[in-house]
Each structure stands twice: as structure tokens, then as C-alpha cells.
Design a protein around this motif. Structure first.
Motif, PDB file in Angstrom:
ATOM      1  N   ALA A   2       0.823  -1.205   0.000  1.00  0.00           N
ATOM      2  CA  ALA A   2       0.000   0.000   0.000  1.00  0.00           C
ATOM      3  C   ALA A   2       0.852   1.247   0.000  1.00  0.00           C
ATOM      4  N   THR A   5       0.913   3.868  -2.881  1.00  0.00           N
ATOM      5  CA  THR A   5      -0.040   4.955  -3.013  1.00  0.00           C
ATOM      6  C   THR A   5       0.146   6.000  -1.928  1.00  0.00           C
ATOM      7  N   ALA A   6       0.943   5.664  -0.923  1.00  0.00           N
ATOM      8  CA  ALA A   6       1.058   6.564   0.211  1.00  0.00           C
ATOM      9  C   ALA A   6       2.111   7.614  -0.063  1.00  0.00           C
TER      10      ALA A   6
ATOM     11  N   TYR B 146     -11.291  -7.341  -1.117  1.00  0.00           N
ATOM     12  CA  TYR B 146     -10.000  -6.660  -1.212  1.00  0.00           C
ATOM     13  C   TYR B 146      -9.524  -6.671  -2.651  1.00  0.00           C
ATOM     14  N   LYS B 148      -6.447  -4.979  -5.037  1.00  0.00           N
ATOM     15  CA  LYS B 148      -5.192  -4.227  -5.000  1.00  0.00           C
ATOM     16  C   LYS B 148      -5.457  -2.834  -5.575  1.00  0.00           C
ATOM     17  N   GLY B 149      -4.832  -1.841  -4.998  1.00  0.00           N
ATOM     18  CA  GLY B 149      -5.008  -0.500  -5.528  1.00  0.00           C
ATOM     19  C   GLY B 149      -6.193   0.196  -4.908  1.00  0.00           C
ATOM     20  N   GLU B 152      -6.434  -0.337  -1.226  1.00  0.00           N
ATOM     21  CA  GLU B 152      -5.327   0.334  -0.553  1.00  0.00           C
ATOM     22  C   GLU B 152      -5.630   1.818  -0.394  1.00  0.00           C
ATOM     23  N   VAL B 156      -5.887   3.923   3.112  1.00  0.00           N
ATOM     24  CA  VAL B 156      -5.154   5.161   3.385  1.00  0.00           C
ATOM     25  C   VAL B 156      -6.132   6.265   3.787  1.00  0.00           C
TER      26      VAL B 156
END
Lengths: 378, 349
Positions: A2, A5-6, B146, B148-149, B152, B156
Motif C-alpha cells: 500500500a 499509493t502513500a 479486497y 489491490k489498488g 489500498e 489510506v
């Protein structure tokens, strides 16, 4: 994953991003234990030289016989008969018959000198069972067929005993690893299931381990090895022996894992996973089992020597591996006569590797325990 | 009485618990013979409306946590009904009341997307071997959501929404403070966009300044995500701060349930009155008239006859010793289980 993207703005943040996983911390703490690190290095060295590349290190092939029956260990010399210092070499051996004692003896012949070389050509072998090679770590030149080098003596068939110890270590060391792996698979799985479900499942598993523990070991071994058909090839017998050892040993581990699971399953993170709809299998093997791993690894490390000793003891009793398989157990069997101890004491050279292996495993195990122990406080 | 609950505020009830019971068997001896039961939850009825917070208070061991865990079937309830207005289970997507206790395993797993839980202990409720990213992703992984991308990104966003940074993703729980860990737990609870969140004393393990932050965060999230909370707590001031309505529990039963202002101003149950008298006031000149209750909390494995509160109640009469009071709606939306609720003049704060 992840993190892609962070937005990682600060260099400080980037450094911290490495994270301190449990295993990072364990590694850090383990490195501080000198004895444990030494054990690990020695153990890797042992496994590489004994299990991975004995063909290269040994000067001869395992079954390469010679006329040098029961030749004593060859001394490697640096100073010749004239007191001249020179590159390492060995003297030739001549056979003598002592007619009074009715004994065959070997005498050093200082007229014949053979220089010792590194990376000499010798018996053909396949490294890792694949790459054909004929280079050996040390030895005397291959064209000097009238002499051989036996740094740990020769056995009753004129085979190099050092070679045999190396090859024997392969079986003995691997039986410990494979056996322990099977023990872990059985013990951890059944322990986790037993602890997680409790009730009737737990009752059954626990009574079964008690049944196994209550069984007298030696008669059970005898029965099981008698049950292995004599016509099976030695290699199948070897795997059966591994299975037997694993089957007898998983009980204790299963109990300990069960105890840990009993406490872990009351942790809120197990409940949390359940509250989000996780299936039993996921809770057991994704959440609970990793929590037992530190304990399991220590137990496993400390009990591999037991496995190796068990193989050795069983083979020595004639219940385990049999010739032509060569293990430390079968080698000990050769050494375990009064005659051997009186006339060919170098056959006891098999004992130091066994001792060193067990010591290093214990050193590693102690180091790991200190590093993994959650109660050691940090 | 259940019908009355439906009648008063029929349309927007999200969770309606009726007569929920959870008895834990007490086993003794070699054969594990059942010699009795701990009546941890003994006839609990309450409801939560959409978008509101129901505070559930009571002293330690009164069954608050067991009740909340029984609602989501972490413990299998002994009896009762848990009606939940579920979207995922209705074929046309229209919310429909289902009884959670009658669902099979697969259906229950589906419903768990709509009801999530925040736990009390911020240390124990996060798996120490998983990174923050894995912890928050877990509900999605479990329900096969879930990707990917995209997921995520959601993670966040959630993390930032609860006041943590994106670069915290790869860290492990032990690297955070208690308040931060609880935020991770909150982010995890929101990962599947639930409609009801069961908060099991989410702030009682935190210190006071962090408590306030966390409570405010929960209130903000409630507005943003249109959440309903069942908020379990033992701290009356916390409950007053966050709750629209409050239910008071005593030894496995709900003693009184009303809107927060009503309950704090005009309690109808003597137990509520006694609890309220124990709330500290931030006024040094205030002379409190603390009601000291006699005796100890009743033993849930051997509760007293009649009303469970009668041995400690200053207003108890003979009837209280014999007959258990019904949980009834005395005033609109004000429920109480006391024989003398009508006649008593109790003091609130």
C-alpha cells in the motif's frame, strides 16, 4: 504494497517505514547473543559440509574400498626424515604381518612421500546429485594409486573413515530435520485444533497424546521396525524411521501448542477477527498459530538433537538404519565392539561430530529462546 | 411489550433486541456435570434507531459486554431475538428486519459486513504480528472485497480520517500509543462501511485527554458515515457526552432506558438514581447527597428472587421480593423495570 499509493514526504518517515516486525526485533536480540550466533554459524557449516557437499569434502567415494584394511589415521607431515621443512605430505604405508601376535600392522615407509594437494581430481560424483564433478577438497594425486590418505583411519573394508563420517552425517542430520518438520506439522496442527475447538475434539487429541506418551518406547520401536518389511529398500526404511520418530514425538509439542492457543484464543484480536466474519481456519492459522511460533521454534531447535540421538541409538541397537545405509548410528555400531576399541580406536571419531551437532543445536536453541522469549522484557 | 417498542418508533429502528439471554453453564467434577448457570445476560430488551447512539451503562460484571457480544453472536445467545435491519440479506436491496439468531453461518457472515465492533483493549484487539495495513484490510479480505489498488486507497483514506498518517501503514501495533491503536481499531471497524458499530468500552482503557479526542472522533465519524452506535461504557459522563439515549443495566437486565436528557433529569428507577448520585460534579460548592447502596451486587449465578435490585433498594416493598417487574414503557420512549416507578419521585442531576 500500500505504500506505493502513500505519499512519503519526510526522509525521517521513510527511515521509520522499515517497521519493526516481530521478527526484526527477534533478529536484533538474537544478534546480541554471541553463543547463539556461534551456534548458528557452526550449524550452517555442519549442514553445508555434511549434508550438502560431503562428496566434495571427502577425498573418496563412500563405498570406495582398498587394500588398506584397518589402516590407522595418516599423519600429515611438514618436516621430512632429514629435518627439512616443506609443504604438507604423507608417507606411504607398508603392510607387515606380526607373526608372534598374529596381527596385521601398518608401517610407515619414509622412502615413499606423497605431497598433499588441495582440489585434486579423484572419484567421480555428482554435486547436489546434479553436477558431475571429480574435484575433491584435498587428497593426494589420483595417479598415485598405491597409496591413500585416511585422516581418520580406515575401516575393516579399507574404506576411508572420514568419508564415511561425512556421508553418515548427511543421513543423521537430515533425519533430525525432516523428522522434526513432520513432528511440527503434526504437533502444531493438532495442538491448534485441539486448543481452539476444545470440548470433545480436545478430549480426543489429549487422550491420544497421553496414550502415546504412556507407551514404552523401546518395545514400540521394536514392534514398528519389525513391521517394516525386510525387502524394502534401505531408503524407504529410512523414511519409515523418520515417520516413526515423528509420530512418537508430536504429542508433547501438541500439548504445549494447545496450552498457548487456550490463552491466545481469549485475546480480543481473535474475537475481532471472528466479529468480522473470519472462518475458524483463518482464525486458527492466521491469527493464533503465528503467536505460538516463537515457542515452537525453540522447542523444535532444542529437540532436533533428540531426534538425531534417537536415530543413532536405534541404528546402534539394529532397529533403525541398516547397512549399506551409512549414518552415525550404523558407524557407531561398527565401533561398538571390544575388538574395535582395542585395535581400531579411530572408529570412535564418529563421536565428536555427534557431540558438536548436539552442542550447537543447544547453543542455537538457547540463543533463540532468549531472543524470542516474550517475558524477557525489553 | 415488544409490540410497543415497534409502535412508538416503528420505522427507523435498526437494531431491536428482545428478551436476549446468555447463560454460561457452571460445570463441576470429572464428568463436567452442569450444576448451575451464570445468568450473565438475563432478559435484555433494547433498541437502536438509525443514526443514533444508545449508551449501555452498568457496573462491572453486569453483562454489558456479554450482551453486546451476544448481539453479534460472538457468544451464542441462550434465548431471545436480535432483529436487525439488514440490506445485504434482502434480495431487492431494501432494508428488511431479520432475526440474527436464526441465520445460518453463511448469512451471518454476510451480515457481519453491516455490524462491526470496536474493542475495549487497544493492545489486545490488534494482532501484534500484522501491520496496520493488514489489520485494516482484514475485514475486506475476509469478505472477498479486497482489490489491490482500490482497497489500498480506501485504507489510506480511512487511516487519515481517523487521524493517522499514510506512512503508518507498514508499522506494527506495538509502535503506537494506546490512543493511536484505538484509532486503528476504529479504522478497521469502518473498513466495510458498516451501519451499526458495537463499541465495547472503546475509551475506558485510555487516559482522559485521549478519551475526549476519541469520543469526538467517534461522533464525527457517526455524522460522516451515518453510523449507529451501541456504546457500552461504565463511565456515566462519557455516556452522557456521546449518547442520544441511554440504557442502564443491572445484573443482566435492563433497568431503565430513555433519552439521555430524560434519564439524567428524571430517572424512574432507584438504581439509576443511585448511579447518578455518584457522578462527580465539577462544582466545589456543590453539596452532594450521595446515595450509599447497601450490600453487594447480586451474584448472577444465584440472583435474588423478584426484582434483582430489591436487596439494595431503599424503596423496596414486599412485592419487589416476590415478583420480577416487567420492562415497560411508562412515558413515551422511557422504559423502566420497577413496580413503583409511577409513585416514586426520584432525583436526577
Amino acid at each position: 504494497m500500500a505504500v506505493a499509493t502513500a505519499p512519503t514526504a519526510l526522509p525521517v518517515a521513510k527511515k521509520r517505514e522499515l517497521g519493526q516486525s516481530y521478527w526484526d526485533l527477534v533478529k536484533y536480540r538474537f544478534k546480541k547473543n554471541k553463543l547463539g550466533v556461534l551456534g548458528l554459524i557452526l550449524l550452517i557449516a555442519l549442514y553445508v559440509s555434511f549434508a550438502a557437499i560431503p562428496e566434495f569434502i571427502a577425498p573418496y567415494q563412500l563405498e570406495n574400498r582398498s587394500n588398506f584394511v584397518e589402516a590407522p589415521p595418516t599423519a600429515i607431515r611438514f618436516v621430512d626424515a632429514n629435518g627439512q621443512f616443506q609443504a604438507p605430505f604423507i608417507y606411504g604405508l607398508d603392510r607387515k604381518i606380526d607373526t608372534v601376535k598374529r596381527l596385521r600392522t601398518w608401517e610407515i615407509n619414509t622412502d615413499r612421500k606423497y605431497p598433499l594437494r588441495l582440489f585434486v581430481q579423484g572419484d567421480e560424483y555428482r554435486l547436489f546429485g546434479l553436477i558431475p564433478m571429480n574435484i575433491h577438497l584435498f587428497g593426494i594425486e589420483a595417479d598415485q594409486k598405491e597409496q591413500r590418505i585416511f585422516i581418520m583411519g580406515a575401516d575393516a573394508l579399507g574404506r576411508d573413515y572420514f568419508t564415511r563420517i561425512l556421508y553418515g552425517g548427511r543421513l543423521s542430520l537430515m533425519i533430525g530435520l525432516i523428522g522434526q518438520f513432520l513432528t511440527l506439522a503434526l504437533g502444531v496442527t493438532l495442538g491448534v485444533i485441539s486448543g481452539y475447538y476444545g470440548g470433545a475434539v480436545d478430549m480426543f487429541v489429549q487422550r491420544f497424546t497421553e496414550f502415546l506418551a504412556a507407551f514404552p518406547n523401546i518395545p514400540l520401536f521394536m514392534a514398528l521396525s519389525a513391521a517394516i518389511p525386510a525387502f524394502w529398500s534401505p531408503i524407504v526404511v529410512y523414511f519409515m524411521l523418520t515417520l516413526i520418530l515423528a509420530f512418537l514425538n508430536w504429542g508433547g509439542l501438541a500439548r504445549q501448542v494447545r496450552g498457548l492457543i487456550l490463552s491466545l484464543r481469549e485475546r480480543e484480536y481473535a474475537l475481532a477477527a471472528k466479529s468480522f466474519g473470519a472462518k475458524d481456519r483463518r482464525i486458527m492459522f492466521r491469527h493464533l498459530m503465528p503467536g505460538t511460533m516463537s515457542h515452537v521454534i525453540v522447542i523444535a531447535t532444542l529437540s532436533i538433537p533428540g531426534m538425531i540421538l534417537a536415530e543413532t541409538a536405534l541404528s546402534w541397537l539394529g532397529l533403525g538404519l541398516r547397512p549399506p545405509l551409512t549414518s552415525w548410528g550404523t558407524l557407531l555400531q561398527d565401533a561398538a565392539t571390544v575388538r574395535a576399541i582395542r585395535f581400531t580406536p579411530w572408529l570412535l571419531w564418529v563421536v565428536p561430530p555427534i557431540l558438536v551437532t548436539i552442542l550447537t543445536y543447544n547453543m542455537l536453541g538457547d540463543g533463540l529462546r532468549d531472543a524470542l522469549d516474550p517475558y524477557s522484557g525489553r | 411489550m415488544a409490540e410497543m417498542a415497534q409502535n412508538g418508533k416503528a420505522d427507523n429502528i435498526l437494531l431491536d433486541v428482545k428478551g436476549l439471554k446468555k447463560y454460561f453453564p457452571i460445570q463441576k467434577g470429572l464428568l463436567r456435570k452442569v450444576v448451575g448457570y451464570v445468568k450473565a445476560v438475563d432478559d435484555v430488551s433494547l433498541y437502536v434507531r438509525e443514526g443514533e447512539t444508545l449508551g449501555l451503562v452498568g457496573e462491572s460484571g453486569c453483562g454489558k459486554t456479554t450482551a453486546s457480544r451476544s448481539i453479534i453472536r460472538l457468544y451464542e445467545p441462550t434465548a431471545g431475538q436480535v432483529l436487525f435491519k439488514s440490506r445485504v440479506l434482502s434480495p431487492d436491496g431494501q432494508p428488511r428486519m431479520v432475526n440474527l439468531l436464526e441465520l445460518d453461518r453463511d448469512q451471518m457472515t454476510k451480515v457481519r459486513q453491516e455490524i462491526s465492533m470496536i474493542f475495549q483493549d487497544p493492545i489486545n484487539s490488534l494482532n501484534p504480528r500484522m501491520t496496520v495495513a493488514d489489520i485494516i484490510a482484514e475485514p475486506m479480505v475476509i469478505h472477498g472485497k479486497y482489490e489491490k489498488g482500490r482497497s489500498e486507497e480506501i485504507i489510506v483514506n480511512l487511516l487519515e480520517r481517523v487521524g493517522l498518517r499514510a506512512d503508518h501503514l507498514r508499522r506494527y501495533p506495538h509502535e503506537f500509543s494506546g490512543g493511536q491503536r484505538q484509532r486503528i481499531g476504529i479504522a478497521r471497524a469502518l473498513a466495510l462501511n458498516p451501519r451499526l458499530v458495537l463499541c465495547d468500552e472503546p475509551v475506558s482503557a485510555l487516559d482522559v485527554s485521549i478519551q475526549a479526542q476519541t469520543l469526538n472522533l467517534l461522533q464525527d465519524l457517526q455524522k460522516d458515515f451515518n453510523l449507529s452506535y451501541l456504546f457500552v461504557a461504565h463511565d456515566l459522563s462519557v455516556v452522557q457526552h456521546i449518547s442520544d439515549r441511554v440504557a442502564v443495566m443491572y445484573v443482566g437486565k435492563v433497568a431503565e432506558m430513555a433519552s439521555a436528557e430524560e434519564l439524567y433529569a428524571n430517572p424512574l428507577h432507584p438504581y439509576t438514581e443511585a448511579l447518578l448520585s455518584a457522578v462527580p460534579k465539577p462544582d466545589p460548592l456543590y453539596k452532594s447527597e450521595r446515595i450509599i447502596m447497601q450490600g453487594d451486587v447480586a451474584d448472577p449465578s444465584n440472583p435474588p428472587s423478584g426484582c434483582y435490585f430489591h436487596p439494595r433498594c431503599r424503596y423496596a416493598i414486599d412485592r419487589c421480593k416476590i415478583e420480577a417487574p416487567a420492562f415497560r414503557e411508562l412515558k413515551p420512549d422511557h422504559w423502566v423495570a420497577c413496580h413503583r416507578a409511577e409513585e416514586l419521585q426520584l432525583k436526577g442531576i
